[in-house]
Design a protein around this motif. Structure first.
Motif: not given
Length: 422
Positions: A362-377
């Motif tokens: 699992f060394n291809d995993y990344i940590q991130c923080e994202i904002l997903v628009p509500f219409d992309r539920g």
């Protein structure tokens, strides 16, 4: 119906510089026991080379004929005999003579449960028998009904087939096997497409590979009834079993159980089981399972490494799992580098082994923080199922996620969310 226990004498030649002869004779005893044969005597000879006509020297043949008391006693040789050696030995000793190879083939025939394993064993048996038809035909007359050598799948009638019909049978079986191989390749391609890492359990026969797979399944999927057959005997596993292991943080890998190796594994068998063993060459990580309680475990590790090299799998990253540690004075569970001491029977060391698997696949995993628009539920749903979502909050513009996910998934949805940190 009660079967009388077949008796046998085991015979071996120790060549110069051969250091593991005693062990290989002990293993021959175990192989005989797995075939329901009782070893009543043993004869060995030190020599610079194997006698090409009779395997043993003349004096030893006389000694052997004096050892053989009753006519039902089988004589088992520790090496693969040539057709002429079988013929000459049987006429000199007037007893049925078999070798290590046919013993292993018989165990495989007895244990094969799936269609593919049965086809593979029958091909290997027929290929072994083809050049030995004349000698074996004579010995068939002496083979008692109570013998542990049932030759299931390639019995007396098949041996009586002439060469041409056996060759036709081999061709037909190989064609049938090819269909199985193609089906397996399609399954493998599908797994690659899903980008699920494949972790393969390898090791000597009876090292506890199936028990370890069962301990993993029970740890991460309790009560799922997805255990595989595991028993303390040689070659309990002849078919490849694959189980999907889903960890609590939604990371998934496939765990594959394979056929155990043994020293001097007959080349007919390696060839016949090649499609099964190919699973090993496609793995992202190998777990080399070692029976730490066996005094010969280093020898077993060497045999496993040689077999992996012969299959072309020696370049795959490997983790060593020293199993059955509860039967030793080793401290367990413990991790040292890429080795872990475990006890599959006690399910001890599973989190430690999982930690090593994680660090490799699992060394291809990344940590991130994202904002997903509500219409992309649907993206939020996808990440909830396929990623490790650590924090969720709802803002005016959409759903804010702090997560660990596969780099490929991050790239795939990159245009659908706002990147806050990466």
């Amino acid at each position: 119906m009660e079967t009388t226990q077949q008796k046998a004498i085991i015979v071996g030649v120790q060549l110069q510089n051969e250091t593991n002869f005693t062990y290989s004779m002990e293993e021959l005893r175990n192989l005989a026991a797995a075939c329901n044969i009782t070893v009543t005597g043993e004869l060995s000879q030190k020599a610079s080379r194997i006698n090409p006509s009779h395997y043993l020297g003349t004096g030893k043949i006389q000694e052997l004929s004096m050892l053989v008391e009753d006519e039902d006693t089988l004589i088992i040789f520790n090496d693969e005999l040539t057709p002429s050696q079988i013929r000459n030995l049987e006429s000199s000793l007037d007893r049925q003579v078999i070798d290590r190879t046919i013993l292993i083939l018989n165990i495989f025939a007895d244990r094969a449960k799936t269609k593919e394993a049965q086809l593979q064993v029958e091909v290997a048996q027929l290929q072994y028998m083809l050049p030995r038809l004349t000698g074996m035909r004579e010995s068939l007359g002496r083979q008692g009904g109570g013998s542990g050598l049932k030759n299931r799948g390639a019995g007396e009638t098949k041996l009586e087939l002439d060469r041409r019909r056996i060759e036709e049978r081999i061709t037909a079986l190989q064609a049938e096997l090819q269909g199985q191989v193609e089906r397996r390749q399609i399954q493998r391609r599908q797994r690659h497409k899903n980008e699920v890492p494949v972790v393969c359990l390898v090791g000597y026969t009876n090292a506890g590979k199936s028990s370890l797979l069962n301990a993993m399944v029970e740890t991460y999927h309790p009560g799922s009834n997805k255990q595989v057959f595991a028993k303390n005997m040689l070659f309990a596993t002849l078919e490849t079993s694959v189980r999907s292991i889903k960890l609590p943080d939604h990371k998934t890998f496939l765990l594959t159980d394979t056929v155990g190796f043994v020293s001097q594994l007959p080349h007919h068998l390696v060839k016949a089981f090649r499609s099964t063993l190919e699973e090993v060459t496609e793995a992202d990580l190998l777990i080399h399972v070692v029976d730490a309680s066996d005094p010969q475990h280093e020898q077993h590790m060497a045999v496993t490494s040689e077999t992996l090299k012969a299959l072309g799998a020696d370049g795959i990253p490997t983790v060593y799992a020293y199993n059955k540690s509860d039967l030793t004075d080793r401290a367990y569970p413990a991790v040292e580098g890429d080795s872990v001491t475990v006890s599959a029977r006690q399910s001890s060391g599973i989190p430690e082994l999982t930690g090593l698997i994680r660090s490799h696949v699992f060394n291809d995993y990344i940590q991130c923080e994202i904002l997903v628009p509500f219409d992309r539920g649907s993206i939020v749903s996808y990440f909830n199922e396929h990623a490790h979502v650590q924090e969720v909050s709802y803002e005016e513009q959409g759903t804010r996620l702090r997560l660990e996910c596969r780099a490929t998934d991050y790239e795939r949805f990159r245009n659908d969310f706002v990147e806050l940190s990466h």
